[in-house]
Every structure is written in structure tokens, then in C-alpha cells.
Design a protein around this motif. Structure first.
Motif, short mmCIF file in Angstrom:
data_model
loop_
_atom_site.label_atom_id
_atom_site.label_comp_id
_atom_site.label_asym_id
_atom_site.label_seq_id
_atom_site.Cartn_x
_atom_site.Cartn_y
_atom_site.Cartn_z
N UNK A 271 3.28 -9.48 10.78
CA UNK A 271 2.80 -10.11 9.55
C UNK A 271 1.98 -9.18 8.67
N UNK A 272 1.46 -8.11 9.26
CA UNK A 272 0.65 -7.18 8.48
C UNK A 272 1.50 -6.36 7.52
N UNK A 273 2.79 -6.25 7.78
CA UNK A 273 3.64 -5.40 6.96
C UNK A 273 3.74 -5.86 5.50
N UNK A 274 3.97 -7.17 5.22
CA UNK A 274 3.98 -7.58 3.81
C UNK A 274 2.66 -7.31 3.10
N UNK A 275 1.54 -7.47 3.81
CA UNK A 275 0.24 -7.21 3.20
C UNK A 275 0.11 -5.73 2.83
N UNK A 276 0.44 -4.84 3.78
CA UNK A 276 0.36 -3.41 3.52
C UNK A 276 1.33 -2.99 2.42
N UNK A 277 2.51 -3.61 2.39
CA UNK A 277 3.52 -3.26 1.37
C UNK A 277 3.03 -3.62 -0.03
#
Length: 271
Positions: free
Chosen positions: A200-206
Motif C-alpha cells: 500500500x505504500x507504493x501509491x503514496x510514494x508514487x
């Protein structure tokens, strides 16, 4: 993902959609725990090697090579921004590793890294994977941000290829988190929840990465190489040692070669 449908969306929106896709594949991989309580160690090591190969190839073909081209096109010494960004990415993740409590797969609780904490083993394991998913999301974000800057070396197809490759390697990563948690006594659904949570952290970092480089395009060579350095750190610090730790080096090595070849093919063919 349909490339034509993405063209009319902002780069931040494109990055968000792309990393929702990568998170979904993490969840699919984690979902294997609903059917299997364990996984053959040779298969797991090959899967980890595959993920390492994808990340190594993506670091060069999708991140460092465009960063070098962009630096040359802007009149800078071609290797300076990529070198600075690459080292900063690696050192940043090293700093995060030293500060944030986490535990690598297969390690006993007393081998937890980062600041001392009372967190349970399962939380520490998920924190480790979540921490190391940040560079993947950031890489996708800056790739879509680079497209919005209209630089010749950055294409929408190339950014989609990067997201697709990272999504594919997220499938085994999801399984590599959830199944060991199940083996340690957690319920199927709790193991699945923790496994998909790591992605779930990937969309935030993107979104952060795409927004930053879209607002300040001069950061692009540094941002691309920063993501590359952070991903290489993850590969060397976690994926390869874990894949090699059980004596299945041949399986891990072949998985790495296949992962690298697949990501290279995607990037060159589509990018």
C-alpha cells in the motif's frame, strides 16, 4: 492498463493508477496464503531472485539510462546528477534501515534492526517489506513525472512498462511476506492482510515522486537515479541474501537472470 486511456490523466493520476495496479498484484501474491500454508523453499528463492532481477534491470533501463540522457541534454556533465542521485538513494535507505524498526524474513526476533521497540515479530516483518517497497513506488512516480516534462528519453509506454514489471515482481513479494507469516502461526486472513498491506505504500510514494518532479523538472535526473540507488540497496541488502540463504543459489541465480531479461525486454520493446 490501456496506454491511450492514461494520456488524458495528470502525471500524478497516472502514477497513482499504475501503482494501484502494482499493489493489486502484491495482494494477489499475498492471497496465495489462503490456499497454501507453506511454499517450497526452492520456489521461494527463485521468486526472490526473479524480483531482484526485475529491480536491477529497472534501475538501469528505466531510471539510470534516462537520467544520464537527461543530464547530457541539459548541458550538465552527464554522470554528475546520476551519480549524486544514485548514492543519495542508497544512503537514504540505509538511514531509514538504521532508524525504522524492522526484521528481515527468516531472521530471529533478536536480529531486528533500527531503533529498539516492543513491536511484535509480524509487524516488524511487514515494516521491513513496506520500507523497501517505497523505492518501487517512487520509481514509478518519477517515471510518469518525467513523461510529463516532455523529455525525449521518457515515454509513457516506458513508464507503463516499468509499472508492469514492478507489478509482476510484486506478486512473489506478496507471497514471500504472507506465507512465512502463516507458517509462524498467524491466521490465513491476518497473513493475507499483512502481506497486501506491504504494497500500500507504493501509491503514496508514487504520488509524492510524480508530484515533486512534475513541479520541479530540474530534479528529474536526480530523482530517477535516487530511485535506482534505493532499489539497488534493497536488492543487495535484502533480496539476494535472503534468496541465497538456504543453499538454493542455482534457483535464485536463474530467477534473477529471468527477472532481469523480462524487465529488459519490457523496457526496450515498449519504451
Amino acid at each position: 492498463m490501456e496506454i491511450e486511456l492514461l494520456k488524458n490523466i495528470s502525471p500524478v493520476g497516472q502514477a497513482f493508477i499504475a501503482t494501484i495496479f502494482t499493489w493489486l498484484l502484491t495482494a494477489l501474491g499475498a492471497g496465495l496464503v489462503l490456499f497454501f500454508k507453506s511454499i517450497n523453499r526452492k520456489v521461494l528463492d527463485a521468486m526472490l531472485g526473479f524480483a531482484a532481477g526485475v529491480m536491477i534491470a529497472a534501475s538501469f533501463w528505466s531510471l539510470l539510462a534516462p537520467a544520464i540522457e537527461m543530464s547530457a541534454a541539459t548541458g550538465n556533465i552527464p554522470w554528475v546528477p546520476p551519480l549524486i542521485g544514485f548514492l543519495c538513494g542508497g544512503f537514504f535507505l540505509k538511514g531509514a534501515d538504521s532508524f525504522i524498526p524492522h526484521l528481515h524474513l527468516g531472521q530471529p526476533l533478536d536480529k531486528a534492526e533500527g531503533l529498539k521497540t516492543n513491536w511484535g515479530r509480524s509487524v516488524l516483518l511487514v515494516t521491513a517489506i513496506t520500507l523497501h517497497n517505497i523505492p518501487e513506488g517512487l520509481a514509478v512516480g518519477v517515471a510518469f513525472g518525467a513523461v510529463a516534462a516532455h523529455l525525449p528519453s521518457a515515454t509513457l509506454a516506458g513508464a507503463v512498462a516499468l509499472a508492469f514489471g514492478i507489478g509482476i515482481q510484486n506478486f512473489p513479494e506478496g507471497a514471500a511476506v504472507s506465507i512465512p507469516l502463516r507458517r509462524e502461526g498467524l491466521s490465513r486472513w491476518k497473513s493475507f492482510w499483512y502481506g497486501q498491506l506491504s504494497g500500500m505504500v507504493e501509491p503514496i510514494a508514487a504520488v509524492i515522486g510524480a508530484g515533486a518532479v512534475y513541479a520541479m523538472s530540474s530534479l528529474l535526473p536526480y530523482a530517477l537515479s535516487f530511485a535506482a540507488g534505493a532499489m539497488i540497496y534493497v536488492v543487495v541488502e535484502e533480496l539476494i541474501p535472503e534468496a541465497q540463504s538456504s543453499g538454493n543459489s542455482d534457483f535464485a541465480t536463474m530467477g534473477t537472470l529471468i527477472g532481469f531479461a523480462m524487465m529488459m525486454l519490457l523496457d526496450v520493446a515498449l519504451g
